[in-house]
Write an enzyme that holds these catalytic residues in place. Structure first.
Site, PDB file in Angstrom:
ATOM      1  N   ALA A 115     -18.716   0.989   0.643  1.00 42.25           N
ATOM      2  CA  ALA A 115     -17.783   0.382   1.591  1.00 42.25           C
ATOM      3  C   ALA A 115     -18.298  -0.967   2.080  1.00 42.25           C
ATOM      4  O   ALA A 115     -17.515  -1.899   2.281  1.00 42.25           O
ATOM      5  CB  ALA A 115     -17.562   1.325   2.773  1.00 42.25           C
ATOM      6  N   GLU A 139     -23.166  14.599   1.208  1.00 44.86           N
ATOM      7  CA  GLU A 139     -22.603  14.577   2.563  1.00 44.86           C
ATOM      8  C   GLU A 139     -21.589  15.691   2.753  1.00 44.86           C
ATOM      9  O   GLU A 139     -21.509  16.288   3.835  1.00 44.86           O
ATOM     10  CB  GLU A 139     -21.982  13.213   2.853  1.00 44.86           C
ATOM     11  CG  GLU A 139     -23.023  12.102   3.001  1.00 44.86           C
ATOM     12  CD  GLU A 139     -22.438  10.800   3.499  1.00 44.86           C
ATOM     13  OE1 GLU A 139     -23.063  10.164   4.367  1.00 44.86           O
ATOM     14  OE2 GLU A 139     -21.352  10.411   3.012  1.00 44.86           O
ATOM     15  N   ASN A 171       0.848  -1.188   0.000  1.00 39.91           N
ATOM     16  CA  ASN A 171       0.000   0.000   0.000  1.00 39.91           C
ATOM     17  C   ASN A 171       0.885   1.240   0.000  1.00 39.91           C
ATOM     18  O   ASN A 171       1.960   1.251   0.598  1.00 39.91           O
ATOM     19  CB  ASN A 171      -0.910   0.018   1.233  1.00 39.91           C
ATOM     20  CG  ASN A 171      -2.016   1.054   1.107  1.00 39.91           C
ATOM     21  OD1 ASN A 171      -2.805   1.013   0.169  1.00 39.91           O
ATOM     22  ND2 ASN A 171      -2.094   1.985   2.045  1.00 39.91           N
ATOM     23  N   VAL A 175       2.019   0.776  -6.225  1.00 39.68           N
ATOM     24  CA  VAL A 175       1.974  -0.183  -7.326  1.00 39.68           C
ATOM     25  C   VAL A 175       1.883   0.560  -8.660  1.00 39.68           C
ATOM     26  O   VAL A 175       1.108   1.502  -8.815  1.00 39.68           O
ATOM     27  CB  VAL A 175       0.769  -1.131  -7.164  1.00 39.68           C
ATOM     28  CG1 VAL A 175       0.639  -2.047  -8.377  1.00 39.68           C
ATOM     29  CG2 VAL A 175       0.917  -1.947  -5.882  1.00 39.68           C
ATOM     30  N   ASP A 226     -13.776  -1.386  -5.437  1.00 35.00           N
ATOM     31  CA  ASP A 226     -13.981  -0.612  -6.665  1.00 35.00           C
ATOM     32  C   ASP A 226     -13.153  -1.115  -7.833  1.00 35.00           C
ATOM     33  O   ASP A 226     -13.299  -0.629  -8.954  1.00 35.00           O
ATOM     34  CB  ASP A 226     -13.655   0.859  -6.405  1.00 35.00           C
ATOM     35  CG  ASP A 226     -14.665   1.519  -5.490  1.00 35.00           C
ATOM     36  OD1 ASP A 226     -15.862   1.434  -5.771  1.00 35.00           O
ATOM     37  OD2 ASP A 226     -14.249   2.114  -4.480  1.00 35.00           O
TER      38      ASP A 226
END
Length: 394
Positions: free
Chosen positions: A307, A163, A32, A76, A291
């Site tokens: 999520a 939101e 990550n 990546v 996703d």
């Protein structure tokens, strides 16, 4: 070094794959680009001034507890299925089983200038930048009294856009008091090409959301198509341009382009096509979630890009990877909706919880409960004790 299981990405799908693998005592390595997991669904809070942006992150080292669970901080850049390697900016990683959960990038739908001249709520850093940008614009108003600095244009009226508007309507008055600005001079606009806001909720709850936001000062402009964006200006079809000091785009997402660039079979949004077990149609040793996954149910309908979908995928991927390793049957993915909740500010919202319509404070409380649930899934009671004070607001 060859890794039995390699996970790409620490979003909801990647993290739930990892935590499940830990419980199954299966060694893995996660790659990550940051050493933390962040709450993508709460970025509007970070951008809208509710808390410190870093409050919405969890160091991955606090989630992984076994020595066989490894984290590599790297970005990546490509995947080679033939060689079974993943290349990052800092190294190359071999794998036997690969889990791809690389998340999304903004979708601009070919609108000229949108990518170059808008802000995107795409990461914790981006949320912090939006917050600082708005503060700087308001301070600039004090210097030249140009009302453009006090106009905020938010493109897109899905969950993220609405939101964010709700959060801004709570924070901006406080910012005005702090800086000595008349709050009535601030103009918060939401621009949406479709006829309605919040397509994820029922029509009557949309009306509640419209009324709530409008009464608090938002201008909701549906049936308004953005055709071009320039620095400080949003051009819309059939109306005058919107001159705004802050332009934020939340109107669409697509999968990380690495999937298409690496030769995977993808759909029109760049998602890698998967079978019922969430395996890539191109390689049964590669699983795809969140996703990044182009999954359709038995009726040919895509599952919602949320999520909770990503979390459910992550858990199943962990089970199926270990099943494949041991020659056991794999399970098909069945999405089970727990409902959709949209916050309209710190204390109120609309949506449904397990099929029951909720609104107002009840919806706000239900939204806060989902935060506790995710903390529990990630790290149990210890993580709830450590982080709930940062992100749960009761």
């Amino acid at each position: 070094m060859k890794h039995n299981i390699l996970i790409l990405g620490a979003g909801y799908a990647g993290m739930l794959t990892a935590t499940r693998l830990e419980r199954l005592s299966a060694p893995f390595t996660m790659v990550n680009k940051k050493p933390y997991h962040y709450f993508t669904t709460l970025l509007h809070e970070a951008a809208g001034g509710r808390g410190n942006p870093t409050d919405y992150t969890v160091p991955i080292e606090k989630v992984f507890h076994k020595q066989t669970s490894q984290l590599v901080v790297d970005e990546v850049t490509s995947i080679d299925r033939g060689a079974r390697t993943v290349t990052g900016k800092s190294g190359t990683y071999e794998y036997e089983y690969l889990v791809i959960a690389l998340g999304w990038v903004p979708e601009y739908f070919g609108i000229p200038g949108l990518a170059e001249h808008s802000l995107q709520l795409s990461s914790v850093d981006a949320a912090a930048h939006i917050r600082q940008h708005i503060e700087n614009e308001f301070k600039s108003y004090l210097q030249d009294r140009d009302l453009t600095h006090l106009r905020i244009a938010v493109g897109g009226a899905g969950l993220t856009g609405i939101e964010l508007v709700g959060e801004l309507l709570d924070w901006v008055p406080k910012l005005c008091v702090e800086l000595g600005i008349d709050r009535h001079l601030v103009d918060v606009q939401n621009i949406e090409a479709m006829p309605n806001i919040l397509p994820q909720v029922s029509p009557d709850l949309r009306e509640v959301a419209k009324l709530t936001l409008s009464e608090r000062g938002a201008k909701l402009r549906t049936n308004t198509k953005i055709v071009k964006v320039e620095a400080g200006a949003v051009y819309v079809e059939g109306d005058e341009p919107v001159q705004a000091g802050t332009i934020i785009w939340t109107g669409g997402v697509r999968a990380n382009p690495i999937l298409a660039e690496s030769g995977f079979t993808v759909d029109r949004r760049g998602k890698a096509q998967v079978n019922a077990y969430l395996q890539s149609v191109d390689d049964d040793h590669i699983f795809v979630g969140g996703d990044s996954a182009g999954f359709q149910d038995e009726h040919g309908k895509p599952v919602p890009p949320t999520a909770q979908t990503a979390s459910q995928m992550g858990k199943l991927i962990a089970d199926n990877v270990t099943a494949l390793m041991h020659g056991q049957p794999l399970k098909g993915f069945e999405y089970k909706s727990k409902g959709t909740l949209a916050s309209l500010g710190p204390e109120v919202g609309v949506g449904d919880a397990f099929g029951i319509p909720v609104r107002g404070v009840v919806a706000g409380l239900a939204k806060e409960a989902t935060k506790v649930e995710h903390l529990w899934e990630l790290g149990g009671i210890r993580l709830i004790a450590d982080k709930s004070g940062d992100v749960v607001h009761l």
